[in-house]
Design an enzyme around this catalytic site. Structure first.
Site, PDB file in Angstrom:
ATOM      1  CG  HIS A 142     -20.571 -57.508 -91.329  1.00  0.00           C
ATOM      2  ND1 HIS A 142     -20.863 -57.007 -92.582  1.00  0.00           N
ATOM      3  CD2 HIS A 142     -20.348 -58.837 -91.501  1.00  0.00           C
ATOM      4  CE1 HIS A 142     -20.812 -57.985 -93.463  1.00  0.00           C
ATOM      5  NE2 HIS A 142     -20.500 -59.102 -92.837  1.00  0.00           N
ATOM      6  CB  SER A 182     -21.761 -60.857 -95.457  1.00  0.00           C
ATOM      7  OG  SER A 182     -20.396 -60.666 -95.233  1.00  0.00           O
ATOM      8  CG  ASP A 184     -20.223 -53.806 -92.024  1.00  0.00           C
ATOM      9  OD1 ASP A 184     -19.114 -54.375 -91.960  1.00  0.00           O
ATOM     10  OD2 ASP A 184     -21.124 -54.164 -92.805  1.00  0.00           O
TER      11      ASP A 184
END
Length: 360
Positions: A325, A200, A295
């Site tokens: 995610h 991320s 996501d």
């Protein structure tokens, strides 16, 4: 209103329940998760559907909805530590610090049994939207990478927004990688087999390091491991619209994180914030990009992977079709997330095995 102790007990209860729930047989999970969401003819895997249901009721603090940022950090750190508990118990850990650009910052070293010194390693940056996250939230991910990829892992703490807005985290990431390279012998690391990685926002920072190295600002990593990376702060992709609500990371939450880190909209396309717009592609290391089918960051991660491939960068891309995610910090509770992380570990092991020598 719950006090601090009550909230900690509640977090523990939720994580314990999730660990049990997500290990139920798939047919049972499908019933408990209710009617599936279908997008483009696809639906999340049963564990992801269950997570979507639980997240609707989990009382974790939401700072983007006027919650307490300090409490959100505490709760996420506790949840991450609980999720990582018991993962790869044979991996040894050592706490330490590194001299960040604005003062000492934490690091944690993970060492699996039987790894030679000097040996392969990865510098890892945790996710959390540049606002949340810590070494504790990604304890399980780092332990799993260490054992399954057969590498030392150096998990890096960096400055968080809003206290430290852009480019603090990016500057810390570049400085941290340079620090580990310069102390490779002390850490038992072969600098010719040193990778960079993260998930991320941490995937963003890992890519920032790789691009800085491509520009000759520091030694080049042997490999980049980018898990659901944030690559485009504009947030205008189709997946942002498709998965903007109800898929664990909502668009309003994402936008709040962005605003804490990037105070000036003019910086949205700065390559240190959005690597998708970085023109320094020559000399990038071999790269693995993992995306998830449900996501909102999916399309920007895949657009970045496509740019690297078209520039001739050795690339492996894997879309985990039914995943949400942030699988990296669910490896201790979610079997499907663990499977995704095991795949990443296998690619990392292979990528570092193919590295041939020091690159400056």
């Amino acid at each position: 209103m719950l006090n601090g102790l009550s909230r900690r007990v509640l977090v523990w209860s939720i994580m314990t329940g999730l660990r049990w729930l997500l290990r139920l047989p798939a047919p049972v999970l499908r019933v408990l998760a209710g009617r599936p969401v279908v997008v483009d003819g696809r639906q999340p895997v049963p564990t992801a559907r269950m997570l979507m249901q639980v997240s609707r009721f989990a009382p974790f603090d939401a700072p983007h909805r006027n919650g307490s940022l300090a409490r959100a950090r505490t709760e996420l750190n506790l949840a991450g530590a609980l999720a990582g508990a018991g993962i790869c118990p044979g991996v040894r850990t050592r706490e330490g610090t590194w001299p960040g650009p604005a003062g000492p910052l934490p690091l944690r070293r993970y060492e699996p049994a039987g790894v030679p010194a000097p040996g392969p390693a990865i510098v890892y940056f945790h996710g959390g939207g540049f606002v949340l996250g810590s070494l504790d939230t990604h304890e399980g991910a780092c332990r799993l990478l260490a054992e399954e990829a057969g590498v030392r892992v150096v998990s890096i703490g960096y400055r968080l927004a809003p206290e430290h807005p852009f480019p603090a985290a990016a500057s810390d990431a570049v400085a941290a990688f340079a620090y580990v390279v310069s102390h490779a012998a002390e850490f038992g690391i072969d600098p010719a087999r040193l990778a960079v990685g993260g998930d991320s926002s941490g995937g963003n920072l890992a890519a920032v390091v790789a691009h800085a190295a491509a520009r000759g600002e520091l030694p080049r990593p042997a490999f980049s491991l980018l898990l659901t990376p944030a690559t485009d702060a504009l947030g205008s992709s189709r997946s942002h619209q498709q998965f903007g609500s109800g898929f664990r990371l909502d668009r309003d939450e994402w936008a709040w994180y962005r605003d804490q880190y990037l105070r000036d909209p003019a910086s949205y396309t700065d390559p240190r914030a959005s690597v998708l717009y970085d023109e320094a592609l020559d000399g990038l290391p071999p790269t693995y990009v993992a995306t998830c089918g449900f996501d909102l960051l999916r399309d920007e991660g895949e657009a970045y992977a496509a740019r690297l491939a078209s520039a001739g960068v050795p690339l492996v891309h894997r879309r985990h079709e039914g995943q949400l995610h942030g699988f990296a910090n669910r490896v201790g509770v979610d079997p499907d997330a663990r499977a995704a992380m095991l795949h990443a570990a296998g690619v990392l092991r292979a990528g570092l095995a193919l590295s041939r020598g020091p690159r400056d």
